[in-house]
Design a protein around this motif. Structure first.
Motif, PDB file in Angstrom:
ATOM      1  N   PHE A  57      33.887  50.508  -7.618  1.00  0.00           N
ATOM      2  CA  PHE A  57      35.333  50.343  -7.571  1.00  0.00           C
ATOM      3  C   PHE A  57      35.710  49.188  -8.481  1.00  0.00           C
ATOM      4  N   LEU A  58      36.715  49.413  -9.333  1.00  0.00           N
ATOM      5  CA  LEU A  58      37.058  48.348 -10.266  1.00  0.00           C
ATOM      6  C   LEU A  58      38.566  48.200 -10.420  1.00  0.00           C
ATOM      7  N   LYS A  59      38.958  46.971 -10.741  1.00  0.00           N
ATOM      8  CA  LYS A  59      40.352  46.687 -11.082  1.00  0.00           C
ATOM      9  C   LYS A  59      40.360  45.987 -12.424  1.00  0.00           C
ATOM     10  N   GLY A  60      41.358  46.301 -13.220  1.00  0.00           N
ATOM     11  CA  GLY A  60      41.375  45.653 -14.527  1.00  0.00           C
ATOM     12  C   GLY A  60      42.687  45.897 -15.235  1.00  0.00           C
ATOM     13  N   VAL A  61      42.701  45.501 -16.487  1.00  0.00           N
ATOM     14  CA  VAL A  61      43.893  45.671 -17.309  1.00  0.00           C
ATOM     15  C   VAL A  61      43.572  46.675 -18.401  1.00  0.00           C
ATOM     16  N   ALA A  62      44.440  47.665 -18.535  1.00  0.00           N
ATOM     17  CA  ALA A  62      44.225  48.671 -19.567  1.00  0.00           C
ATOM     18  C   ALA A  62      45.527  48.849 -20.340  1.00  0.00           C
ATOM     19  N   GLY A  63      45.470  49.602 -21.397  1.00  0.00           N
ATOM     20  CA  GLY A  63      46.713  49.976 -22.069  1.00  0.00           C
ATOM     21  C   GLY A  63      46.813  49.516 -23.496  1.00  0.00           C
ATOM     22  N   THR A  64      46.121  48.441 -23.845  1.00  0.00           N
ATOM     23  CA  THR A  64      46.267  47.970 -25.219  1.00  0.00           C
ATOM     24  C   THR A  64      45.346  48.732 -26.169  1.00  0.00           C
ATOM     25  N   GLY A  65      44.315  49.310 -25.611  1.00  0.00           N
ATOM     26  CA  GLY A  65      43.438  50.122 -26.455  1.00  0.00           C
ATOM     27  C   GLY A  65      42.556  49.299 -27.378  1.00  0.00           C
ATOM     28  N   VAL A  66      43.176  48.419 -28.107  1.00  0.00           N
ATOM     29  CA  VAL A  66      42.412  47.651 -29.086  1.00  0.00           C
ATOM     30  C   VAL A  66      41.444  46.692 -28.398  1.00  0.00           C
ATOM     31  N   MET A  67      41.783  46.266 -27.174  1.00  0.00           N
ATOM     32  CA  MET A  67      40.903  45.345 -26.451  1.00  0.00           C
ATOM     33  C   MET A  67      39.505  45.938 -26.299  1.00  0.00           C
ATOM     34  N   GLY A  68      39.461  47.252 -26.158  1.00  0.00           N
ATOM     35  CA  GLY A  68      38.167  47.916 -26.019  1.00  0.00           C
ATOM     36  C   GLY A  68      37.268  47.638 -27.212  1.00  0.00           C
TER      37      GLY A  68
END
Ligand SMILES: [Zn+2]
Length: 414
Positions: free
Chosen positions: A227-238
């Motif tokens: 189970f994980l929580k995090g921040v997504a959406g910027t794409g470039v962070m990956g």
């Protein structure tokens, strides 16, 4: 004296087998006397002055007695029991004389004089540290167990036991070797010419030794819930994460400087992109199933980077399928230690997967459920070679012919 029951041994067949293996082991047979259901062998071992000894066998196929051999003559007992096993129609019924229970003493006669009332026997003294076994508890063969061996396999009969408890280990499998030594060398040479080395290297390499070893692994099935929580959406962070991973990876330490440049570039790019995209908080859960092997030895074998057990090819352990000249490595890690190691390795793997699902990992909890661990002996070829005065080893899986790693200087395997 020892009694063997239920084996179905033809006494005449046994005599022939026994005579020939005694002669092979350097015994001089002086005289043989045979009866309808018995035989007697007079023999010597050693020079002219060696004492003459006698052994006799008497009985029927399903119940016979061997006598005349001194209890401490382990070699003679080993040869005899080996010949008995080899002539038995029903070898499963075999019990070594070392595990036979002596007959109980005859009960006292009721008419015996009145004895003083017996006091309870004193409690048994605490057991001293158990000496290491010197004989296989199934076949009686002489064995060499070291302090490091937690689990031992007899090379004669395949009996596998936990050294501390002397109990049989039932979940023991193996993979069969399908490679000839030349095929192992060919696979190693191909490997030399690609990847970490340059084309043509194998021409200059001198193969100095090729050795087949049976390497033990603990293999465990595992299921995970992460189970994980995090921040997504910027794409470039990956991409930044990937760059960071590449930079922090020890193997690419030579590229650290270059990596920092990439990282700086990726961050600068991300900042320009970030304006249009708003990061969002997300949570995920996922689960996986693994068949996870781990080496059952204390020391790493650096030539084996990764081993994937071909589960479909696993068969129950059969000592007859281990070639005589192969080296056999015993187990130095018990099941509990192996499971702890597997758990840690799987948790790390799950975290890695989790961090790939978001741009920033905030929390991550991994729940690993492990099944029973099974012991698997796998054939691995070690191809030793020299190149420009340096020694190297390459490990090749004997089951499927895959190169498992190597190329670095030799360590001591012992
Ligand atoms: Zn044995």
């Amino acid at each position: 004296m020892a009694r063997y029951q239920g084996l179905g041994v033809d006494i005449k067949v046994l005599l022939e087998k026994l005579k020939s293996s005694m002669e092979k082991q350097g015994y001089k047979i002086e005289r043989v006397l045979t009866g309808e259901t018995s035989f007697l062998i007079e023999y010597k071992k050693g020079g002219m002055l060696a004492a003459k000894e006698t052994l006799s066998v008497k009985g029927v196929p399903d119940d016979f007695v061997v006598s005349g051999v001194r209890e401490d003559n382990q070699e003679a007992w080993f040869i005899i029991e080996d010949a008995i096993l080899a002539s038995a129609k029903n070898p499963q019924a075999f019990k070594s004389h070392t595990e036979q229970i002596p007959a109980p003493p005859t009960p006292p006669q009721p008419a015996a004089p009145v004895m003083p009332p017996q006091t309870a026997p004193p409690p048994p003294a605490p057991k001293p540290a158990q000496p290491l076994p010197t004989n296989c508890s199934r076949c009686g063969a002489p064995i060499t167990v070291t302090q490091e061996d937690l689990i031992f396999t007899c090379r004669y009969c395949g009996f596998t036991m936990t050294v501390a408890s002397r109990e049989e280990l039932k979940a023991h499998s193996m993979l069969e070797n399908r490679l000839l030594s030349q095929q192992a060398v060919d696979a190693a040479r191909k490997y030399m010419d690609k990847g970490i080395f340059r084309v043509g290297v194998s021409k200059d390499a001198q193969i100095i030794d090729v050795k087949l070893r049976y390497v033990p692994f603990w293999v465990c099935q595992a299921t995970t819930n992460t189970f994980l929580k995090g921040v997504a959406g910027t794409g470039v962070m990956g991409e930044i994460h990937q760059a960071q991973e590449a930079v922090s990876d020890k193997r690419s330490s030579g590229l650290a400087k270059f990596g920092k440049l990439i990282l700086a570039g990726a961050k600068a790019y991300a900042e320009t992109q970030q304006k249009d995209k708003s990061p969002r908080h997300v949570s995920y859960s996922f689960s996986n199933t693994y068949i996870w092997p781990t080496l059952a030895r204390r020391t790493m074998i650096s030539e084996i980077n990764y081993y994937d057990v071909p589960a479909a090819r696993k068969i129950p352990f059969d000592v007859g399928k281990v070639p005589q000249d192969a080296e056999f490595l015993n187990i130095e890690l018990n099941e509990e230690e192996a499971k702890a190691k597997i758990r840690t390795e799987i948790e790390a793997k799950e975290r890695l997967i989790a961090s790939g699902k978001v741009d920033t990992l905030e929390t991550c909890s991994v729940n690993v459920t492990l099944g029973e661990a099974e012991l698997v002996h796998a054939p691995v070829w070690f191809v030793h070679y020299t190149l420009k005065g340096e020694n190297y080893v390459i490990a090749v899986d004997g089951c499927e012919g895959k190169v498992l790693g190597g190329g670095r200087p030799l360590f001591s395997i012992g």
